[in-house]
Scaffold this active site. Structure first.
Site, short mmCIF file in Angstrom:
data_model
loop_
_atom_site.label_atom_id
_atom_site.label_comp_id
_atom_site.label_asym_id
_atom_site.label_seq_id
_atom_site.Cartn_x
_atom_site.Cartn_y
_atom_site.Cartn_z
N HIS A 171 0.79 -1.34 0.00
CA HIS A 171 -0.01 0.10 -0.02
C HIS A 171 0.85 1.30 -0.04
O HIS A 171 2.17 1.42 0.32
CB HIS A 171 -1.15 -0.06 1.25
CG HIS A 171 -0.28 -0.01 2.44
ND1 HIS A 171 0.20 1.22 3.24
CD2 HIS A 171 -0.02 -0.85 3.51
CE1 HIS A 171 0.82 1.26 4.35
NE2 HIS A 171 0.51 -0.02 4.61
N CYS A 187 3.10 -5.15 6.70
CA CYS A 187 2.83 -4.56 5.37
C CYS A 187 3.81 -4.01 4.56
O CYS A 187 4.83 -3.79 5.21
CB CYS A 187 1.72 -3.37 5.36
SG CYS A 187 -0.15 -4.14 5.60
#
Length: 212
Positions: A171, A187
């Protein structure tokens, strides 16, 4: 919601494990120390300016500077064209182009205790994704919002690509100064500019190989 902005990005991808002490982090994910510079952005003229909350309008505001420039490099690894290869140790992501080349991006990776490896596929893609902190995070941080609408201040940034059935994503980030560091909860974070570029290349079903 601005009062949450300095702490959200380090928590956006929390998993069930407990975080290591802040002293072990390269950058404290809660206080963001010792970094103290605000985000620098560039605003490009847009015909959608009449609706600044539309995805197209928000796309006109992206981080101005990436600490790790995106570049095309030689690649002789075992993975075929269209594969995403994440090197946690290098803090780099490679999108394999084929013909002995790959696009190399700077990334932020999991802090100590939150690194992982393995193979996943992109199962979903979202532009300016909303954020709903998972239950594990809410238990640790009951003061966090239960929901944050997508936008420039959202810790998931401009784009998110969801990996399998995990809590992990590739992301964007509203803190480009953290690229090249180990600050996330698992992440893979990129600058908004870079994640928007990768988003146009990677499809649902793309193989993602995460190497420790």
């Amino acid at each position: 919601m601005r009062r949450f902005a300095p702490v959200l990005a380090g928590l956006a991808c929390a998993v069930a494990a407990w975080a290591a002490p802040a002293a072990a982090y390269e950058i404290d994910p809660l206080t963001r120390q010792p970094l103290n510079q605000g985000l620098s952005v560039t605003v490009r003229p847009s015909a959608t300016a009449a609706d600044p909350t539309s995805p197209a309008a928000m796309d006109t505001t992206v981080p101005k500077i990436s600490p790790v420039p995106r570049e095309t490099v030689s690649y002789d690894g075992p993975y075929g064209a269209g594969t995403i290869v994440v090197s946690t140790a290098e803090r780099r992501l490679y999108y394999v182009l084929g013909g002995g080349q790959a696009l190399r991006y700077g990334i932020g990776v999991g802090r100590p205790g939150f690194t992982w490896g393995g193979m996943q596929t992109i199962t979903m893609k979202r532009e300016w994704p909303d954020w709903r902190p998972p239950s594990q995070m809410i238990r640790r941080r009951p003061d966090l919002p239960r929901y944050m609408k997508g936008g420039p201040e959202n810790p998931l940034g401009a784009r998110a690509m969801y990996l399998g059935g995990t809590l992990y994503r590739i992301h964007g980030s509203n803190e480009p100064e953290t690229i090249g560091t180990a600050v996330s909860s698992g992440c893979i974070r990129m600058t908004n500019d870079d994640v928007m570029d990768l988003y146009t290349r990677a499809k649902v079903g793309t193989k993602v190989v995460v190497l420790r």
